[in-house]
Structures are given as C-alpha cells and as structure tokens.
Design an enzyme around this catalytic site. Structure first.
Site, short mmCIF file in Angstrom:
data_model
loop_
_atom_site.label_atom_id
_atom_site.label_comp_id
_atom_site.label_asym_id
_atom_site.label_seq_id
_atom_site.Cartn_x
_atom_site.Cartn_y
_atom_site.Cartn_z
N CYS A 1 -4.51 -7.27 -6.24
CA CYS A 1 -5.26 -7.68 -5.06
C CYS A 1 -6.17 -6.51 -4.75
O CYS A 1 -5.70 -5.36 -4.75
CB CYS A 1 -4.30 -7.95 -3.89
SG CYS A 1 -5.14 -8.17 -2.32
N CYS B 1 -12.33 -10.14 -6.22
CA CYS B 1 -11.22 -10.67 -5.43
C CYS B 1 -10.30 -11.36 -6.43
O CYS B 1 -10.75 -12.24 -7.18
CB CYS B 1 -11.78 -11.68 -4.42
SG CYS B 1 -10.53 -12.61 -3.51
N ASP C 1 -16.10 -10.37 -2.23
CA ASP C 1 -14.66 -10.43 -1.94
C ASP C 1 -14.49 -11.19 -0.63
O ASP C 1 -15.46 -11.44 0.10
CB ASP C 1 -14.08 -9.01 -1.80
CG ASP C 1 -12.60 -9.02 -1.44
OD1 ASP C 1 -11.85 -9.82 -2.04
OD2 ASP C 1 -12.18 -8.26 -0.54
N SER C 2 -13.26 -11.51 -0.33
CA SER C 2 -12.97 -12.19 0.95
C SER C 2 -13.14 -11.24 2.14
O SER C 2 -13.20 -11.69 3.27
CB SER C 2 -11.54 -12.71 0.91
OG SER C 2 -10.65 -11.65 0.60
N GLU D 1 -6.62 -4.43 6.31
CA GLU D 1 -7.78 -4.80 7.14
C GLU D 1 -7.71 -4.11 8.51
O GLU D 1 -8.73 -3.82 9.12
CB GLU D 1 -7.87 -6.32 7.34
CG GLU D 1 -8.16 -7.11 6.05
CD GLU D 1 -9.64 -7.28 5.74
OE1 GLU D 1 -10.47 -7.22 6.65
OE2 GLU D 1 -9.96 -7.45 4.54
N HIS E 1 -7.36 -5.33 -2.22
CA HIS E 1 -7.02 -4.50 -1.06
C HIS E 1 -5.97 -3.44 -1.39
O HIS E 1 -5.88 -2.42 -0.72
CB HIS E 1 -6.44 -5.36 0.07
CG HIS E 1 -7.46 -6.18 0.80
ND1 HIS E 1 -8.22 -7.16 0.21
CD2 HIS E 1 -7.83 -6.18 2.12
CE1 HIS E 1 -9.00 -7.73 1.11
NE2 HIS E 1 -8.79 -7.15 2.28
N1 DGL Z 1 -9.06 -9.40 -1.83
C1 DGL Z 1 -8.16 -10.52 -1.99
C2 DGL Z 1 -7.60 -10.51 -3.41
O1 DGL Z 1 -7.91 -9.64 -4.20
C3 DGL Z 1 -7.03 -10.49 -1.01
C4 DGL Z 1 -7.40 -10.78 0.39
C5 DGL Z 1 -7.33 -12.23 0.74
O2 DGL Z 1 -6.23 -12.83 0.77
O3 DGL Z 1 -8.38 -12.78 0.97
O4 DGL Z 1 -6.84 -11.39 -3.74
#
Ligand code: DGL
Length: 272
Positions: free
Chosen positions: A185, A74, A11-12, A153, A187
């Site tokens: 998302c 992600c 993931d990011s 975050e 998150h």
């Molecule tokens: N985890 C990313 C997603 O599911 C969101 C966070 C980001 O923008 O990097 O899209």
C-alpha cells in the site's frame, strides 16, 4: 509523443507521494503531474466497480494534461483497475503491484513472503498471483491493515497508537516464518520504521516504489520518451492536483518530499 511531456501519477490520496519521491530521485529530469483523490480516499474499502470508475475519471483528467506515461501509484487501483485502464487508454501505464512482486521474489531466501495492504489489495490476492508466476513454489501470506491508511493520512507516523495497531495487525505474520514483507500500500512506506521495528531484523521490507521508478525509467527508454535535460526553473516541473482539502495535502506533501510544494490545485474530478 514529446519526451518533454510530463508523467502522470495518481493515488487515492497522499500515499502515491512515496512513489513520486522515488521518481524524483531516480529520474530527476522528468516533469510530474500528481493527482491525489483526497475527496474519495480510501479506495481500499470500496468495490472494484467504484475504484475502476474513479480511476477512469483520473485517467481522463491526466490525458487532458497530455502526459506521456501514467503511474498508478496506488496498490488498490493497480489491483482492481489497471487491466481495465490499459484497455481504454493508449498511454503507456505502470502499476505498483508487479514491480513489488518482482522485488520480493528476488529478495526472499526461504520463499515465504508476507504482503500487507488494504482489504481490496489483499482480498484480490494479486500479489500472490504475480509472485507465483515468477516462483511457483513461493508461499504468500496476506494481511489487510485498513487502519494504517487513516493513521498515515492523520500524520501519526511516529506515534504509540500506530505502534499498538501495528503489533495487533502484524503479530500473526511475525510467527509465520516469512523473511520478506511487501509494503503493499503506497501509504505504508511512511510507517516503515514502525513496521520494521515490529517485524524485527530478520524480515526484509520491500517498498514497491523503488522498483516502480526503475521500471518507469525502462518504459520511457524503450519508447524513446526519457527526458534528457532538467526542465528550467519556473517551468512547474512538479504540479499537484487534488479533489479536496488542498492545504492539508500541501502540508503533508512537504513533510515527506523535500522539494518545497507551494500549491496544489483542487479540481472537480467527477466532471471527467
Ligand atoms: N494508497 C492506497 C493503496 O496503495 C491505499 C489508500 C486507500 O485505501 O485508498 O492501496
């Protein structure tokens, strides 16, 4: 490929840990190597080319770890890069968007489905495309909620600031008649309680992580790659890598995964 090889998940940042948590729960015999691109988060406001380049570097890193399957945990990377990644790697791969679209299509009763995600995911209209493949009559309403990622975050999971921003973002969806809302998302499941409170009881929230872990299990079974026995203690069943700020990542990871993560290794992802 050996069934005792690990699964790569990326993931990011920390959001993909919501998918890891579900994989740990549903297929506890598997080893996992997680990479969080904490130096370059967020992906959701970047271009398709940049997200694809970052994702390809991560795939190369995971390939070097001899993973047997990869979960793109992600939504943004799944929306922008998965097709491309599948072309450049032989390793079986799974994103989170298709499983989320499938679950929402099953859950909705009135065919009106909302999706919240990053600007990239919502702008790509990928959820709408997959849902309409399953249910052509469905109506899909997207809403980008970019501030949710930094709030998560920063650990503001139960905070009046998050409540206030959720009300602003979600008010148009409340009046739209949707009965299902995809947390598009990785998150967002971490602020599920806030989103649920704002949307009210009549709206079912879909967390694609559950279905992703279920489909991962099927993918492993089909390839005879499901690990049959629990790895012994001391085998580093779960390993975590980040591109920056490992200590902050460990604190966060321990707050959402009840496993006891002691270390996360920082790597130079640009070298891959
Ligand atoms: N985890 C990313 C997603 O599911 C969101 C966070 C980001 O923008 O990097 O899209």
């Amino acid at each position: 490929m050996n069934d005792s090889a690990p699964i790569g998940v990326f993931d990011s940042g920390v959001g993909g840990l919501t998918v890891v948590r579900e994989i740990m729960r549903q297929i506890p015999n598997e080893k996992i190597i997680y990479f969080g691109d904490t130096a370059r988060v967020p992906y959701g406001s970047k271009s398709k080319e940049t997200v694809t380049r970052y994702s390809r570097q991560i795939i190369r890193f995971l390939e070097k770890q001899n993973v047997k399957a990869i979960v793109v945990a992600c939504n943004t990377a799944s929306a922008y890069a998965l097709d491309e990644l599948e072309k450049v790697s032989d390793i079986p791969m799974l994103g989170v968007v298709k499983p989320g679209a499938r679950t929402a299509s099953d859950v909705t009763r009135n065919g009106r489905i909302g999706v919240i995600g990053t600007e990239a995911t919502i702008g790509s209209r990928i959820y709408s495309r997959y849902i309409k493949e399953i249910n052509p009559g469905a109506e899909v309403l997207g809403k980008a909620c970019p501030l949710f990622v930094p709030l998560v975050e920063e650990g503001l999971l139960n905070d009046p600031v998050t409540d206030e921003i959720a009300i602003r973002y979600l008010s148009s969806l409340i009046d739209s008649g949707i009965d299902t809302l995809i947390l598009g998302c990785t998150h967002y499941p971490l602020i599920r309680a806030t989103v649920g409170k704002v949307m009210g009881e009549g709206v079912t929230l879909v967390n694609p992580a559950y279905e992703t872990a279920r489909e991962l299990r099927e993918l492993l079974e089909r390839g005879h790659l499901l690990h049959q026995v629990r790895p012994e203690l001391g085998t580093n069943q779960y390993q975590f890598f980040v591109s920056d700020a490992a200590d902050k990542f460990i604190r966060f990871a321990n707050s959402i995964i009840k496993y006891g993560i002691l270390s996360a290794k920082t790597i130079h992802i640009e070298e891959y």
